[in-house]
Design a protein around this motif. Structure first.
Motif, mmCIF file in Angstrom:
data_model
loop_
_atom_site.group_PDB
_atom_site.id
_atom_site.type_symbol
_atom_site.label_atom_id
_atom_site.label_comp_id
_atom_site.label_asym_id
_atom_site.label_seq_id
_atom_site.Cartn_x
_atom_site.Cartn_y
_atom_site.Cartn_z
ATOM 1 N N LEU A 189 0.782 -0.872 -0.207
ATOM 2 C CA LEU A 189 0.434 0.045 0.063
ATOM 3 C C LEU A 189 0.661 1.056 -0.204
ATOM 4 O O LEU A 189 0.685 2.349 -0.780
ATOM 5 N N THR A 190 1.752 0.744 0.679
ATOM 6 C CA THR A 190 3.000 2.184 0.921
ATOM 7 C C THR A 190 3.428 3.085 -0.620
ATOM 8 O O THR A 190 3.731 3.779 -1.055
ATOM 9 N N GLU A 191 4.069 2.033 -1.041
ATOM 10 C CA GLU A 191 5.124 1.780 -2.640
ATOM 11 C C GLU A 191 3.554 1.405 -3.421
ATOM 12 O O GLU A 191 4.320 1.588 -4.753
ATOM 13 N N VAL A 194 0.082 -3.219 -4.610
ATOM 14 C CA VAL A 194 -1.238 -3.988 -5.023
ATOM 15 C C VAL A 194 -2.537 -3.002 -4.500
ATOM 16 O O VAL A 194 -2.056 -1.759 -4.509
ATOM 17 N N ASP A 195 -3.126 -3.436 -5.090
ATOM 18 C CA ASP A 195 -4.772 -3.093 -5.412
ATOM 19 C C ASP A 195 -5.338 -3.224 -3.833
ATOM 20 O O ASP A 195 -5.513 -3.635 -3.423
ATOM 21 N N PRO A 196 -5.541 -1.240 -3.869
ATOM 22 C CA PRO A 196 -5.958 -0.831 -2.195
ATOM 23 C C PRO A 196 -7.499 -1.400 -2.246
ATOM 24 O O PRO A 196 -7.437 -2.409 -0.991
ATOM 25 N N ALA A 197 -8.184 -2.003 -3.094
ATOM 26 C CA ALA A 197 -9.759 -2.423 -2.778
ATOM 27 C C ALA A 197 -9.878 -4.008 -2.633
ATOM 28 O O ALA A 197 -9.523 -4.219 -2.309
ATOM 29 N N ARG A 281 -16.164 0.789 2.067
ATOM 30 C CA ARG A 281 -15.249 0.631 1.841
ATOM 31 C C ARG A 281 -13.829 1.623 1.210
ATOM 32 O O ARG A 281 -13.192 1.557 2.113
ATOM 33 N N MET A 282 -15.645 2.518 1.096
ATOM 34 C CA MET A 282 -14.818 3.710 1.000
ATOM 35 C C MET A 282 -13.679 4.425 2.364
ATOM 36 O O MET A 282 -12.507 4.374 2.795
ATOM 37 N N GLU A 283 -14.041 3.787 3.112
ATOM 38 C CA GLU A 283 -13.351 4.190 4.747
ATOM 39 C C GLU A 283 -12.293 4.124 4.948
ATOM 40 O O GLU A 283 -11.259 4.358 5.351
ATOM 41 N N LEU A 284 -12.660 2.074 4.838
ATOM 42 C CA LEU A 284 -11.695 1.858 5.390
ATOM 43 C C LEU A 284 -10.362 1.636 4.330
ATOM 44 O O LEU A 284 -8.983 1.577 4.506
ATOM 45 N N VAL A 289 -4.991 3.430 3.489
ATOM 46 C CA VAL A 289 -3.870 4.031 2.202
ATOM 47 C C VAL A 289 -3.459 5.212 2.460
ATOM 48 O O VAL A 289 -1.876 5.527 2.464
ATOM 49 N N THR A 290 -3.982 6.208 3.734
ATOM 50 C CA THR A 290 -3.643 7.435 4.075
ATOM 51 C C THR A 290 -2.309 6.883 5.025
ATOM 52 O O THR A 290 -1.649 7.248 5.366
ATOM 53 N N LEU A 291 -2.571 6.236 6.365
ATOM 54 C CA LEU A 291 -1.678 5.376 7.402
ATOM 55 C C LEU A 291 -0.298 4.657 6.356
ATOM 56 O O LEU A 291 0.630 5.365 6.886
ATOM 57 N N ALA A 292 -0.513 4.398 5.515
ATOM 58 C CA ALA A 292 0.463 3.210 4.980
ATOM 59 C C ALA A 292 1.748 4.116 4.517
ATOM 60 O O ALA A 292 2.531 4.724 4.196
#
Length: 325
Positions: A189-191, A194-197, A281-284, A289-292
């Motif tokens: 997720l950081t890089e 991978v697909d966040p969804a 799903r959007m919130e998670l 993604v924000t944390l990563a």
């Protein structure tokens, strides 16, 4: 249909009804959960999540992620969705915390908190429409033939709060724990490799925030040789269903990108499938993604065996989530 007391929103909870009444209620609210509304809330959720991380960074190199991030984010999004006035949001969250995070609190304190929250929601609805939020839209639509009554709008506001606050917060914290155990996915997720969804979908499937769901049989049912009689209380485990080896193979493992992405039952199934699934799903996705992105070195600040859990009825959750970066 008998009239419902507008001061008793519990009597009009949609999830306590069945078709055709449930169909009417769901149809009205579904109109408000448009792609455009979710997209607008994504911008708000992203900005809020980033502000929360900045606040964490300003304090030091560690925090309780649950209280500093996982709880504030969904309550802010719910407030924005419902159009809770800025001046009342702190009260809204305080009462919501008393009612929905009530483990260990005295019964009279929980009851008083719920009464204050109920009255607050009624007053907010009575002041609508005053914007483009969900409650304003429902009030405007209430003049239509199958529009919601004031009591039903009150109930919808409370129901969305109850369904979309704590469950989403727990999904964030348990999701982070699983990503800390599978560092490759967090790094992905950081890089952005991978697909966040796909990651979010697997984390949702692996959610285990409940012991089970109590249901009462409406008729005699034979299931795998066992007779469930009309009126019997049964406990249904979505957690178990989401790990069914006949469907998911090694169902206890997080495997983003598999073929089972949306086959899980985390949001239910059929007429009662969760209306807020797209919002959750959007919130998670935004949260992880924000944390990563902003905290790429995020890690647990205590061994997993020392992180406490608590139960409240049929639900279980982390007591806290100490992290550092």
């Amino acid at each position: 249909m008998s009239p419902v007391d507008p001061d008793d929103p519990i009597a009009a909870f949609m999830f306590l009804t069945d078709p055709p009444e449930h169909t009417r209620l769901r149809r009205q609210v579904s109109r408000a959960f448009t792609e455009r509304r979710i997209a607008g809330l994504r911008e708000y959720a992203t900005s809020t999540a980033q502000d929360l991380v900045r606040s964490m960074l300003a304090v030091g190199d560690g925090a309780d992620l649950q209280s500093a991030f996982a709880y504030p984010l969904p309550i802010a999004v719910i407030s924005e969705l419902l159009g809770i006035p800025d001046a009342g949001r702190d009260k809204f969250r305080r009462w919501a915390d008393i009612v929905l995070r009530s483990a260990g609190l005295p019964d009279d304190e929980v009851y008083t908190g719920f009464e204050e929250l109920r009255r607050f929601v009624i007053d907010v609805v009575d002041a609508k429409p005053d914007g483009a939020d969900l409650l304003s839209q429902l009030v405007v639509d209430s003049g239509e033939g199958d529009g919601l009554s004031r009591a039903e709008i009150n109930a919808m506001a409370l129901g969305l709060l109850m369904a979309g606050y704590i469950t989403t917060a727990h999904a964030i914290t348990t999701g982070v724990v699983r990503l800390m155990l599978r560092r490759d996915f967090f790094t992905g997720l950081t890089e952005r490799t991978v697909d966040p969804a796909a990651v979010v979908e697997e984390l949702l499937r692996c959610q285990d925030e409940e012991i089970g769901i109590q249901r009462i049989a409406q008729r005699d049912v034979e299931f795998r040789g066992a007779l469930i009689k009309h009126g019997d209380t049964i406990v249904v485990s979505r957690v178990g269903a989401n790990r069914d080896p006949d469907v998911f193979g090694q169902g206890d493992q997080v495997r983003p990108g598999g073929d089972n992405g949306r086959a899980h039952l985390t949001f239910g199934f059929g007429p009662h499938h969760c209306l807020g699934a797209a919002l959750a799903r959007m919130e998670l996705t935004v949260a992880l993604v924000t944390l990563a992105t902003m905290l790429p070195t995020l890690e647990l600040a205590a061994p997993l065996t020392e992180i406490g859990w608590q139960s409240d009825g049929m639900d279980i959750s982390l007591r806290s989530l100490p992290v550092r970066w």
